[in-house]
Design a protein around this motif. Structure first.
Motif, short mmCIF file in Angstrom:
data_model
loop_
_atom_site.label_atom_id
_atom_site.label_comp_id
_atom_site.label_asym_id
_atom_site.label_seq_id
_atom_site.Cartn_x
_atom_site.Cartn_y
_atom_site.Cartn_z
N ILE A 313 -0.24 0.24 4.76
CA ILE A 313 -0.68 0.36 6.15
C ILE A 313 -2.14 0.80 6.20
CG2 ILE A 313 -0.34 1.67 8.28
CD1 ILE A 313 2.67 1.82 7.53
N LEU A 314 -2.51 1.79 5.42
CA LEU A 314 -3.88 2.29 5.42
C LEU A 314 -4.88 1.19 5.08
CD1 LEU A 314 -3.91 5.83 3.76
CD2 LEU A 314 -5.01 5.19 5.90
N PHE A 315 -4.54 0.37 4.09
CA PHE A 315 -5.45 -0.69 3.64
C PHE A 315 -5.24 -2.00 4.39
CE2 PHE A 315 -5.51 1.84 -0.45
CZ PHE A 315 -6.83 2.24 -0.33
N ASN A 316 -4.33 -1.99 5.38
CA ASN A 316 -4.05 -3.21 6.16
C ASN A 316 -3.63 -4.37 5.27
OD1 ASN A 316 -6.49 -2.86 8.93
ND2 ASN A 316 -4.73 -1.63 8.33
N ARG A 317 -2.70 -4.11 4.37
CA ARG A 317 -2.17 -5.14 3.49
C ARG A 317 -0.78 -5.54 3.98
NH1 ARG A 317 -5.90 -7.56 1.43
NH2 ARG A 317 -6.82 -6.67 3.29
N PRO A 318 -0.51 -6.82 4.18
CA PRO A 318 0.85 -7.24 4.55
C PRO A 318 1.85 -6.75 3.49
CG PRO A 318 -0.69 -9.08 4.70
CD PRO A 318 -1.42 -7.97 4.01
N PHE A 319 3.04 -6.35 3.92
CA PHE A 319 3.98 -5.76 2.97
C PHE A 319 5.42 -5.90 3.45
CE2 PHE A 319 3.36 -2.54 6.17
CZ PHE A 319 4.57 -1.86 6.24
N VAL A 320 6.33 -5.73 2.51
CA VAL A 320 7.74 -5.47 2.82
C VAL A 320 8.13 -4.25 2.01
CG1 VAL A 320 8.37 -7.85 3.36
CG2 VAL A 320 8.60 -7.02 1.01
N VAL A 321 9.04 -3.46 2.57
CA VAL A 321 9.48 -2.25 1.88
C VAL A 321 10.99 -2.18 1.89
CG1 VAL A 321 9.23 -0.86 3.99
CG2 VAL A 321 9.25 0.26 1.74
N TYR A 322 11.53 -1.85 0.76
CA TYR A 322 12.98 -1.62 0.63
C TYR A 322 13.21 -0.12 0.77
CZ TYR A 322 17.71 -1.69 -1.26
OH TYR A 322 19.08 -1.56 -1.43
N ALA A 323 14.00 0.27 1.74
CA ALA A 323 14.25 1.69 1.98
C ALA A 323 15.14 2.25 0.88
CB ALA A 323 14.90 1.90 3.34
N ASN A 324 14.55 3.04 0.03
CA ASN A 324 15.24 3.62 -1.11
C ASN A 324 16.04 4.83 -0.64
OD1 ASN A 324 15.93 4.78 -3.60
ND2 ASN A 324 14.07 4.00 -4.57
N ALA A 325 17.34 4.62 -0.37
CA ALA A 325 18.16 5.66 0.25
C ALA A 325 18.26 6.91 -0.61
CB ALA A 325 19.55 5.11 0.56
N SER A 326 18.35 6.75 -1.92
CA SER A 326 18.51 7.91 -2.79
C SER A 326 17.28 8.81 -2.77
CB SER A 326 18.80 7.46 -4.23
OG SER A 326 17.69 6.78 -4.77
N ARG A 327 16.13 8.24 -2.45
CA ARG A 327 14.90 9.03 -2.38
C ARG A 327 14.59 9.49 -0.96
NH1 ARG A 327 11.42 8.38 -7.02
NH2 ARG A 327 12.31 6.96 -8.53
N GLY A 328 15.40 9.04 0.02
CA GLY A 328 15.22 9.47 1.40
C GLY A 328 14.81 8.35 2.33
N ALA A 329 15.79 7.75 3.03
CA ALA A 329 15.52 6.58 3.86
C ALA A 329 14.90 6.94 5.21
CB ALA A 329 16.82 5.79 4.08
N SER A 330 15.17 8.14 5.73
CA SER A 330 14.66 8.48 7.06
C SER A 330 13.14 8.49 7.09
CB SER A 330 15.21 9.83 7.52
OG SER A 330 14.66 10.88 6.75
N ARG A 331 12.51 8.69 5.95
CA ARG A 331 11.05 8.69 5.88
C ARG A 331 10.49 7.34 6.32
NH1 ARG A 331 9.63 9.56 0.03
NH2 ARG A 331 11.29 8.03 -0.21
N PHE A 332 11.14 6.26 5.90
CA PHE A 332 10.68 4.91 6.24
C PHE A 332 10.89 4.62 7.73
CE2 PHE A 332 11.92 4.87 1.77
CZ PHE A 332 10.80 4.33 1.18
N ASP A 333 12.03 5.08 8.26
CA ASP A 333 12.32 4.82 9.67
C ASP A 333 11.24 5.40 10.57
OD1 ASP A 333 14.68 3.55 8.92
OD2 ASP A 333 15.87 5.39 9.09
N THR A 334 10.86 6.65 10.32
CA THR A 334 9.84 7.29 11.15
C THR A 334 8.48 6.63 10.96
OG1 THR A 334 10.95 9.44 11.23
CG2 THR A 334 8.56 9.43 11.57
N LEU A 335 8.08 6.42 9.71
CA LEU A 335 6.76 5.85 9.43
C LEU A 335 6.61 4.48 10.07
CD1 LEU A 335 4.04 5.91 7.89
CD2 LEU A 335 5.24 4.85 5.96
N LEU A 336 7.56 3.60 9.85
CA LEU A 336 7.45 2.25 10.41
C LEU A 336 7.58 2.27 11.93
CD1 LEU A 336 9.59 0.36 7.74
CD2 LEU A 336 7.10 0.40 7.93
#
Length: 384
Positions: A313-336
């Motif tokens: 996001i910072l570098f404005n690069r197109p991306f897809v992200v897989y929400a890694n539940a074991s490492r904490g999925a709620s982090r992705f929900d808020t950020l995105l």
């Protein structure tokens, strides 16, 4: 006279996101006119402290031997040398909290610091952090005027505190109510603070997002890193093996018509001395600056990393992200959710990549980022 500030975070090892969030928070606090030090010590009871002293002696002996005689133990240090060099160059640190479990150490802590900041990353997740140390329990025992305590973008990592032991819940509730200001990184953290501990928390973006993209580009450039090592590539930054993400990576590479670039080395764990010496590139982790330059120049990013998502996001690069539940999925929900990029999230139940990920509205994203950055800096300015 500038205010001395002690920042309490997780220990800094080889985690790129952990190192960069510590770097960014310290840099921002310094830019606000304070004198910050990052404390990464791990408070231990007396018995474990004695064992650590014995371990340090043993380690000194082992490090004096030629590498090939003790390679299994030393391979990790060799492979992560560039990360440790970055920490030594760019992060002012010390073990003040660990020493504060002695009378002399408490006196030193009280004399040097009267403002304490907890953050950032998953500093309040029980499976990652020492509780209640990450809520500044040691500050209760300091002499003198009442110290100032605050957090910035602290994360519980998950949606609840089921990982907390009953005794820790009560102690944490007591400690967090002594904070002068509470800032968390995820929306779930706001709810946890309110419902579990009875305190108000503000929600802010990760500290890495408080520095502009050009700051990180210049950081890489000053280190002499190639300016665009991932140009014309699909950058793959994968922390854990995942069949769905690997299948998505292959589909993206075919769709984009570009080759993939694996950011992390492909060698297995604990190589022999001969294996490592013959092919260091298969085991050495890229430097922090190389990591940044790859994200800054990639045509597209596929990742399961929270900070991989942040820097896309910072570098404005197109991306897809897989929400890694074991490492904490709620982090992705808020950020995105903050940036309206929820469609960039993929999961095992996804059948195809959303077409919108190939042409994000970066102008809109950057406007939101500017607003979030201003709000976070106002919080820090008001509470430091």
């Amino acid at each position: 006279m500038s205010r001395r500030v002690l920042i309490k975070t997780l220990p800094l090892h080889s985690n790129y996101g952990g190192i960069l969030q510590a770097y960014a928070l310290q840099r921002v606090v310094r830019d606000l006119g304070c004198l910050p030090v990052t404390d990464t010590s791990k408070p231990l009871p007396l018995q474990r402290r004695l064992r650590r002293r014995l371990w340090d002696v043993r380690r000194g002996i082992r490090m004096s031997l030629p590498a090939r005689f003790d390679w299994r133990w030393r391979s990790a240090r060799e492979a992560t040398a560039s990360q440790r060099a970055f920490i030594a160059r760019h992060i002012t640190g010390g073990s003040f909290v660990e020493r504060a479990y002695t009378r002399r150490g408490r006196a030193l802590l009280a004399r040097r610091f009267r403002t304490f900041v907890v953050g950032s990353d998953q500093v309040w997740r029980a499976s990652y952090a020492d509780l209640p140390a990450q809520f500044l329990d040691v500050v209760d025992d300091l002499d003198g005027d009442r110290p100032r305590r605050m957090s910035f973008a602290a994360s519980f990592g998950v949606d609840d505190i089921a990982e907390y032991r009953d005794g820790d819940r009560a102690r944490v509730a007591e400690l967090i109510r002594k904070f002068d200001a509470v800032s968390v990184r995820e929306a779930a953290g706001v709810r946890i603070c309110r419902d579990e501990f009875g305190v108000h928390a503000e929600q802010h973006v990760d500290p890495t997002m408080l520095l502009p993209a050009d700051h990180y580009r210049q950081l890489a450039a000053r280190a002499g890193v190639a300016p665009a090592p991932a140009t014309g590539r699909l950058l793959v930054y994968r922390l854990d093996a995942n069949d769905h993400l690997e299948r998505t990576e292959r589909e993206l590479a075919e769709r984009l018509g570009v080759p993939s670039l694996e950011l992390l080395p492909t060698g297995g764990p604990s190589p022999s001395y001969r294996e490592y010496a013959q092919n260091r590139s298969a085991y050495d982790l890229p430097s922090i600056e190389q990591w940044l330059a790859c994200f800054a120049s990639a045509d597209f990013v596929a990742t399961d990393s929270f900070h991989g998502c942040v820097f896309s996001i910072l570098f404005n690069r197109p991306f897809v992200v897989y929400a890694n539940a074991s490492r904490g999925a709620s982090r992705f929900d808020t950020l995105l959710g903050i940036f309206g990029l929820e469609h960039h999230l993929t999961s095992a139940s996804s059948t195809a990549v959303d077409e919108r990920v190939f042409a994000p509205d970066w102008a809109s994203v950057n406007r939101v980022l500017d607003a979030e950055r201003s709000r976070a800096l106002a919080y820090l300015t008001a509470n430091l």
